[in-house]
Design a protein around this motif. Structure first.
Motif, PDB file in Angstrom:
ATOM      1  N   HIS A  12     -21.275  23.731  21.218  1.00 10.82           N
ATOM      2  CA  HIS A  12     -19.858  22.993  22.129  1.00 10.82           C
ATOM      3  C   HIS A  12     -20.161  21.217  20.825  1.00 10.82           C
ATOM      4  O   HIS A  12     -19.046  20.475  21.235  1.00 10.82           O
ATOM      5  N   LYS A  13     -21.026  21.039  21.109  1.00 11.77           N
ATOM      6  CA  LYS A  13     -21.167  19.738  20.349  1.00 11.77           C
ATOM      7  C   LYS A  13     -20.436  19.420  19.347  1.00 11.77           C
ATOM      8  O   LYS A  13     -19.443  18.101  18.773  1.00 11.77           O
ATOM      9  N   GLU A  14     -20.215  20.191  18.394  1.00 13.26           N
ATOM     10  CA  GLU A  14     -18.705  20.375  16.941  1.00 13.26           C
ATOM     11  C   GLU A  14     -17.319  19.724  18.011  1.00 13.26           C
ATOM     12  O   GLU A  14     -16.722  19.580  17.081  1.00 13.26           O
ATOM     13  N   TYR A  15     -16.851  20.401  18.756  1.00 11.63           N
ATOM     14  CA  TYR A  15     -15.578  20.068  19.830  1.00 11.63           C
ATOM     15  C   TYR A  15     -15.887  18.561  20.596  1.00 11.63           C
ATOM     16  O   TYR A  15     -14.355  18.073  21.376  1.00 11.63           O
ATOM     17  N   GLY A  16     -16.707  17.823  20.585  1.00 11.63           N
ATOM     18  CA  GLY A  16     -17.493  16.747  21.390  1.00 11.63           C
ATOM     19  C   GLY A  16     -17.224  16.767  23.202  1.00 11.63           C
ATOM     20  O   GLY A  16     -17.266  16.411  23.454  1.00 11.63           O
ATOM     21  N   GLY A  17     -17.355  18.462  23.160  1.00 13.16           N
ATOM     22  CA  GLY A  17     -17.014  18.874  25.175  1.00 13.16           C
ATOM     23  C   GLY A  17     -17.118  20.219  25.154  1.00 13.16           C
ATOM     24  O   GLY A  17     -17.279  20.642  23.424  1.00 13.16           O
ATOM     25  N   PHE A  40     -20.599  10.138  31.270  1.00 14.97           N
ATOM     26  CA  PHE A  40     -21.766   9.641  30.467  1.00 14.97           C
ATOM     27  C   PHE A  40     -21.603   9.868  28.579  1.00 14.97           C
ATOM     28  O   PHE A  40     -21.346   9.633  27.939  1.00 14.97           O
ATOM     29  N   ASP A  41     -20.727  11.473  28.842  1.00 19.03           N
ATOM     30  CA  ASP A  41     -20.323  12.447  27.565  1.00 19.03           C
ATOM     31  C   ASP A  41     -19.011  11.669  27.489  1.00 19.03           C
ATOM     32  O   ASP A  41     -18.777  11.455  26.102  1.00 19.03           O
ATOM     33  N   LYS A  42     -17.899  10.719  28.434  1.00 18.17           N
ATOM     34  CA  LYS A  42     -17.004  10.450  27.708  1.00 18.17           C
ATOM     35  C   LYS A  42     -16.906   9.177  26.786  1.00 18.17           C
ATOM     36  O   LYS A  42     -17.203   8.846  25.245  1.00 18.17           O
ATOM     37  N   VAL A  43     -18.366   7.816  27.437  1.00 18.83           N
ATOM     38  CA  VAL A  43     -19.006   7.345  26.637  1.00 18.83           C
ATOM     39  C   VAL A  43     -19.430   6.628  25.559  1.00 18.83           C
ATOM     40  O   VAL A  43     -19.238   6.202  24.908  1.00 18.83           O
ATOM     41  N   ALA A  44     -19.978   8.426  25.487  1.00 23.99           N
ATOM     42  CA  ALA A  44     -20.302   8.514  24.640  1.00 23.99           C
ATOM     43  C   ALA A  44     -20.160   8.811  22.941  1.00 23.99           C
ATOM     44  O   ALA A  44     -19.892   8.379  22.176  1.00 23.99           O
ATOM     45  N   LYS A  45     -18.892   9.506  23.458  1.00 23.74           N
ATOM     46  CA  LYS A  45     -17.922   9.635  22.348  1.00 23.74           C
ATOM     47  C   LYS A  45     -16.688   8.103  22.173  1.00 23.74           C
ATOM     48  O   LYS A  45     -17.157   8.292  21.143  1.00 23.74           O
ATOM     49  N   ILE A  46     -16.914   7.406  23.161  1.00 18.76           N
ATOM     50  CA  ILE A  46     -16.017   6.077  21.934  1.00 18.76           C
ATOM     51  C   ILE A  46     -16.988   5.618  21.948  1.00 18.76           C
ATOM     52  O   ILE A  46     -16.650   4.986  20.359  1.00 18.76           O
ATOM     53  N   LEU A  47     -18.524   6.113  21.540  1.00 14.79           N
ATOM     54  CA  LEU A  47     -19.073   4.826  20.900  1.00 14.79           C
ATOM     55  C   LEU A  47     -19.971   5.718  19.425  1.00 14.79           C
ATOM     56  O   LEU A  47     -20.549   5.408  19.124  1.00 14.79           O
ATOM     57  N   GLY A  48     -19.019   7.064  19.549  1.00 13.10           N
ATOM     58  CA  GLY A  48     -18.747   7.758  18.258  1.00 13.10           C
ATOM     59  C   GLY A  48     -20.946   8.379  18.666  1.00 13.10           C
ATOM     60  O   GLY A  48     -20.950   9.186  17.653  1.00 13.10           O
ATOM     61  N   LEU A  49     -21.029   9.215  19.401  1.00 16.11           N
ATOM     62  CA  LEU A  49     -22.196   9.267  20.078  1.00 16.11           C
ATOM     63  C   LEU A  49     -22.216  10.850  19.880  1.00 16.11           C
ATOM     64  O   LEU A  49     -20.908  11.452  20.544  1.00 16.11           O
ATOM     65  N   PRO A  50     -22.779  11.965  19.424  1.00  9.83           N
ATOM     66  CA  PRO A  50     -22.718  12.866  19.803  1.00  9.83           C
ATOM     67  C   PRO A  50     -22.591  13.667  21.638  1.00  9.83           C
ATOM     68  O   PRO A  50     -23.203  13.404  22.256  1.00  9.83           O
ATOM     69  N   TYR A  51     -22.352  14.666  21.794  1.00  8.13           N
ATOM     70  CA  TYR A  51     -22.153  15.480  23.032  1.00  8.13           C
ATOM     71  C   TYR A  51     -23.604  16.330  23.307  1.00  8.13           C
ATOM     72  O   TYR A  51     -24.093  16.971  21.948  1.00  8.13           O
ATOM     73  N   PRO A  52     -24.459  16.833  24.456  1.00 10.25           N
ATOM     74  CA  PRO A  52     -23.601  15.628  25.019  1.00 10.25           C
ATOM     75  C   PRO A  52     -24.370  14.041  25.926  1.00 10.25           C
ATOM     76  O   PRO A  52     -25.126  13.793  25.267  1.00 10.25           O
ATOM     77  N   GLY A  53     -23.136  13.780  26.096  1.00 17.63           N
ATOM     78  CA  GLY A  53     -23.462  12.005  25.591  1.00 17.63           C
ATOM     79  C   GLY A  53     -24.945  11.200  27.009  1.00 17.63           C
ATOM     80  O   GLY A  53     -25.936   9.887  26.145  1.00 17.63           O
ATOM     81  N   GLY A  54     -25.464  12.530  27.883  1.00 16.19           N
ATOM     82  CA  GLY A  54     -26.198  11.314  29.041  1.00 16.19           C
ATOM     83  C   GLY A  54     -27.741  11.463  27.859  1.00 16.19           C
ATOM     84  O   GLY A  54     -27.922  10.090  28.018  1.00 16.19           O
TER      85      GLY A  54
END
Ligand code: KG4
Ligand code: ZN
Length: 344
Positions: free
Chosen positions: A36-41, A166-180
């Motif tokens: 799922h990382k590939e899709y950001g969630g 955590f997951d959404k903020v990681a995406k905003i920061l350009g970090l991979p899923y899962p963000g936590g």
């Protein structure tokens, strides 16, 4: 009594064998996070398909690790909800097939309730009543647990769940899923006081949570830096730490508030976000000051796993609660009391 547990509510395919509700003989967890990382969630349809591909293999592996055959299993437990419809249906279908073929009971379990039970499975010293905090990718709830199977919902998130933020903020920061886990790691090298992000609902007089405004505050901050070309690695670490501090602050304060309102000394935390190192540290620091005890499950029991499903099912079965074969998956299943006061 040996119970085979099955958990497929989101992106982990898990099967476990638990003896008498306490002894974990096996707990196999196959995570789809890398897919799922590939899709950001999590993509629900992809999750269901992978559960279908993996479920029999995971069940076989759990029996093998427990050194047992299906004929040695006395009942099958399964997550009924909440979760993703298609994903839940895979686990339920497998459990129904085993129940029917082997003529053993099927016991449906609420996933949120099981996240709290993970603590009981892990720590036999926990005493009722307690305040339960469940913080996962889809849920943030404060629950008064008077005794096993007797619940009062005190508060819940009115928008995003803690893990989701955590997951959404990681995406905003350009970090991979899962963000936590990524934010947790980066925060260790960041400055938690770098930005004072808002603590939504902190002083609203309720025990509810809200994390979407906090996420938007991070988004505005990041966009401003990006426009100036100033989003450096250091900024990412500092923003991670400041965001994490805001989430943990609200979770800890509201849990302690709930414990004070209900006049209880024990707080029990469960769900994926309970892995967060700052949350654990902050809870322990602030709880000590107020003479409260805080419990967390061991890491493997924090994430989605079938041992917590099989463990709770043993308790339900012991009190005469089991399910019929026509039971349906329920993606929005609420935590409900099933034990009447004084019936233990
Ligand atoms: O309980 P869980 O495994 O699945 C659900 O039932 O949703 O929780 C998954 C969530 C994800 O949002 C993930 O980012 C978060 O737990 N998570 C963490 C950490 N590890 C996992 N959040 C904060 N800090 C962590 N160390
Ligand atoms: Zn979960």
């Amino acid at each position: 009594m040996r119970i085979l547990g099955i958990e497929t509510s989101c992106d982990e395919t898990s099967a476990a064998v638990v003896e008498d509700g306490k002894k974990i003989l096996s707990n196999i967890i196959l995570s789809q996070a890398d897919i799922h990382k590939e899709y950001g969630g999590v993509v629900p349809e992809i999750a269901s398909r992978h559960h279908i591909e993996n479920i029999m293999f995971v069940i076989d592996a759990s029996l093998k690790e427990a050194n047992l055959k299906l004929k040695d299993i006395d009942a099958v437990a399964v997550t009924q909800g909440p979760g993703l419809m298609g994903a839940l249906m895979v686990g339920l279908s497998a459990a129904k097939a085993i129940s029917m073929a082997k003529g053993i009971k099927i016991i449906a379990v609420n996933h949120i309730e099981a996240h709290l039970y993970a603590n009981i499975l892990d720590n036999k010293l926990i005493k009722y009543p307690f305040i339960g905090l469940v913080v996962s990718g889809a849920h943030s709830s404060l629950i008064y647990v008077e005794e096993l199977g007797k619940y009062e919902i005190l508060g819940h998130t009115i928008d995003d769940a803690a893990g989701e933020s955590f997951d959404k903020v990681a995406k905003i920061l350009g970090l991979p899923y899962p963000g936590g886990p990524v934010i947790d790691k980066l925060s260790k090298e960041g400055d938690k006081d770098y930005v004072v992000f808002p603590r939504p609902c902190m002083h609203d007089g309720t025990l509810n949570f809200s994390f979407s405004g906090l996420k938007t505050a991070v988004l505005y901050h990041v966009n401003k830096l990006k426009n100036k070309g100033e989003l450096t690695h250091k900024e990412v670490r500092d923003i991670s730490a400041s965001f994490q501090e805001a989430v943990c602050d609200v979770l800890v304060k509201k849990s302690l508030e709930a414990a004070n309102i209900k006049n209880v000394n024990n707080i029990v935390v469960g769900g994926g976000v309970s892995l967060n190192s700052r949350l654990r540290e902050k809870f322990l620091l602030e709880a000590v000051e107020q003479d409260k005890f805080v419990y967390f499950p061991s890491p493997k029991l924090c994430m989605d796993n079938a041992a917590m499903i099989a463990g709770l099912a043993f308790e339900k079965n012991n009190h005469g609660f089991y399910s019929e074969l026509d039971i349906d998956a329920n993606p929005s299943l609420q935590i409900q009391s099933w034990m009447e006061k004084g019936s233990i």
